[in-house]
Motif scaffolding. Structure first.
Motif, short mmCIF file in Angstrom:
data_model
loop_
_atom_site.label_atom_id
_atom_site.label_comp_id
_atom_site.label_asym_id
_atom_site.label_seq_id
_atom_site.Cartn_x
_atom_site.Cartn_y
_atom_site.Cartn_z
N LEU A 33 -70.05 83.66 12.65
CA LEU A 33 -71.27 83.85 13.52
C LEU A 33 -72.46 83.87 12.76
O LEU A 33 -73.54 83.16 13.05
CB LEU A 33 -71.07 84.72 14.79
CG LEU A 33 -69.97 84.70 15.75
CD1 LEU A 33 -70.10 85.91 16.72
CD2 LEU A 33 -70.30 83.11 16.39
N ILE A 34 -72.51 84.55 11.78
CA ILE A 34 -73.69 84.81 11.07
C ILE A 34 -74.05 83.65 10.42
O ILE A 34 -75.12 82.98 10.38
CB ILE A 34 -73.49 85.97 9.89
CG1 ILE A 34 -73.37 87.30 10.66
CG2 ILE A 34 -74.76 86.01 8.74
CD1 ILE A 34 -73.27 88.65 9.81
N GLY A 37 -75.29 80.92 12.75
CA GLY A 37 -76.48 81.28 13.01
C GLY A 37 -77.31 80.88 12.36
O GLY A 37 -78.63 80.31 12.51
N ILE A 40 -77.88 77.22 12.25
CA ILE A 40 -78.74 76.65 13.38
C ILE A 40 -80.18 76.97 13.26
O ILE A 40 -81.01 76.05 13.74
CB ILE A 40 -78.08 77.08 14.82
CG1 ILE A 40 -76.72 76.98 15.24
CG2 ILE A 40 -79.07 76.79 16.03
CD1 ILE A 40 -75.88 77.61 16.25
N LEU A 41 -80.40 78.37 12.79
CA LEU A 41 -81.90 78.50 12.66
C LEU A 41 -82.55 77.51 11.50
O LEU A 41 -83.72 77.09 11.94
CB LEU A 41 -82.09 80.09 12.04
CG LEU A 41 -81.67 81.16 13.40
CD1 LEU A 41 -81.79 82.45 12.51
CD2 LEU A 41 -82.64 80.83 14.55
N TRP A 62 -77.91 74.23 5.50
CA TRP A 62 -77.47 74.31 6.82
C TRP A 62 -76.03 73.60 6.71
O TRP A 62 -74.94 74.04 7.50
CB TRP A 62 -78.23 73.54 8.07
CG TRP A 62 -78.80 72.19 8.04
CD1 TRP A 62 -79.74 71.83 7.56
CD2 TRP A 62 -77.70 71.15 8.33
NE1 TRP A 62 -80.13 70.35 7.62
CE2 TRP A 62 -78.66 69.90 7.99
CE3 TRP A 62 -76.30 70.72 8.68
CZ2 TRP A 62 -78.20 68.63 8.24
CZ3 TRP A 62 -76.09 69.39 8.83
CH2 TRP A 62 -77.01 68.32 8.92
#
Length: 486
Positions: A33-34, A37, A40-41, A62
């Motif tokens: 998840l990190i 994330g 995505i950011l 990314w």
């Protein structure tokens, strides 16, 4: 573990719960998840600041983060290997992969002369029972070891097997109800036989009259004894000194108070073992523990230690002289070692004794260690409620986004519901971990022995994986009966 009965056969099959592979959200772990994330950011920030050109310039960031989260390698996602590799690199840089005993420098009194994480362990000899109690000042545990003997389980009739299985279940249930037991370790190991048993039998029952038959028989015993192997089983009991703090203070405090509390658990265990028809050979003394430690690190010395009863019985010198750890094996004194982890127990129903192919594998020096961690009833109830809520929430989320429900998730939810029902019925909950330590004199022999053990595990319907990056800690937990975690 779920038990079902069979009306025609007196031996009941059992089914183990599956290894939990849940994530925090949609089956994804926290590291996944990190990095997702971050990916995505990065995409959003790039599009907001520079549009399509910024997205192209930041694609290595990314895209790399997304690949780390989804690409598997060796049973893990790439991002989950980062902590293992980081720790391995740090240990390599700090020189923690090599241990050499400093012969001239004296060791502090009461230490076990063990390398690595086991270096802080201290010895305490109980004045009442004479047992060696091993104190871990960091984990706050006090461990004692019991030698046990038992008849050949696979040769018993089904009804007797079922009775003994039920008796062993009562032993583990008593540990769950106690609330003061941190861990129980059952170790079944094979050792090179020195031939003392055969020689003793010949001296007692043989007729050495100088005839050709007697001479030939004596020579065969001398040759066959050291070439054989024998099995030894121990049960280690670790007292949780944190949860027993009040009882320890009542008994006088300190190690003496902890020893008094542990003696109560020792009495309970021996009583329960008698009900399970397991014969105890007594709590191991410091000398007997020293022989086990020395034989684990230096198997070539085991026959000599058995033949000469007064040698190698000092815990201050029982540790290895040299240890070198590599990525997937360990070398100490006269042997190479590798540790396998039993990642999956049988998923289908099996009968007690299913580990017979693994336990009865001949010609291999190995130790099978089963670690039982009792869970308090209130904590087990909270954990099961949390797991059930997470599984139901994940299933609802998958239905919302149109993801197909797989059979593994449904089976895991069924396991949780069965465990909750068993806990409500008054049964205890145990976390079970299985480790197999394999030893051989050369690397080629070690690889052959590991392959044989893996094949035996397949015959026992178990799945094994060779641990990497943590062989030293795993060897301490698997080969030494000290209730050490991995």
């Amino acid at each position: 573990m779920v038990t079902t009965t069979h009306t025609e056969y007196p031996l009941s099959p059992v089914q183990f719960s599956r290894l939990t592979k849940r994530g925090i959200l949609l089956g994804l772990s926290l590291p996944q998840l990190i990095v997702l994330g971050i990916a995505i950011l990065t995409v959003v920030a790039s599009l907001y600041i520079s549009g399509g050109m910024g997205l192209a310039w930041t694609s290595p960031v990314w895209a790399g983060a997304a690949l780390l989260a989804v690409i598997p390698a060796g049973g893990r996602k790439l991002i989950e290997w980062v902590p293992i590799l980081t720790r391995w690199t740090a240990r390599t840089y700090l020189g923690q992969l090599i241990y050499r005993r400093r012969v001239i420098r004296p060791r502090p009194a009461g230490t076990l002369a063990l390398p690595g994480d086991a270096a802080p362990l201290r010895e305490w000899e109980d004045p009442e029972t004479g047992a060696a109690m091993i104190h871990d000042p960091h984990a706050q545990t006090l461990t004692v070891i019991l030698g046990v003997s038992h008849p050949a389980f696979v040769l018993l009739d089904p009804g007797e097997q079922q009775r003994r299985v039920a008796g062993w279940g009562r032993v583990l249930a008593a540990a769950c109800r106690s609330g003061r037991i941190a861990r129980i370790q059952v170790s079944e190991r094979t050792l090179p036989d020195s031939g003392t048993g055969l020689a003793e039998w010949w001296r007692t029952h043989g007729t050495d009259d100088g005839s050709w038959a007697a001479t030939t028989y004596a020579e065969l015993i001398d040759r066959a004894g050291p070439a054989g192997e024998r099995h030894a089983t121990t049960i280690s009991l670790a007292l949780d000194m944190k949860n027993s703090a009040r009882q320890i203070r009542t008994s006088g405090g300190g190690i003496r108070g902890a020893a008094a509390v542990l003696r109560q658990e020792m009495t309970t265990l021996t009583t329960a073992l008698r009900a399970a028809d397991l014969t105890s050979s007594g709590w191991l003394t410091p000398g007997e523990v020293a022989v086990i430690l020395r034989s684990s690190y230096d198997p070539a010395a085991a026959p000599a230690l058995e033949r000469h009863g007064n040698l190698g019985r000092d815990l201050a010198t029982a540790g290895p002289v040299a240890v070198t750890e590599t990525w997937d094996r360990l070398r100490s004194d006269s042997a190479f070692h590798a540790v396998l982890w039993i990642t999956e127990w049988p998923r289908s129903q099996v009968y007690p004794g299913f580990l017979a192919p693994l336990v009865l594998s001949g010609g291999i020096l190995r130790t099978l260690a089963l670690h039982y961690t009792p869970v308090r009833a209130d904590q087990a109830a909270r954990d099961l409620r949390k797991k059930k809520t997470e599984l139901i929430s994940d299933a609802a989320q998958r239905r919302k986004i149109g993801q197909i429900e797989d059979a593994a998730s449904s089976a895991e939810l069924d396991d949780v519901l069965q465990q909750e029902a068993d806990l409500t019925a008054g049964h205890g909950v145990l976390r079970v971990s299985g480790l197999i330590s394999v030893s051989a004199p050369t690397v080629d022999d070690l690889d052959a022995a590991v392959a044989a053990v893996e094949q035996a595990a397949i015959q026992a319907s178990c799945e094994t994986r060779r641990l990497v990056g943590q062989q030293a800690a795993a060897f301490t937990a698997a080969a030494l009966p000290l209730c050490r975690p991995v």
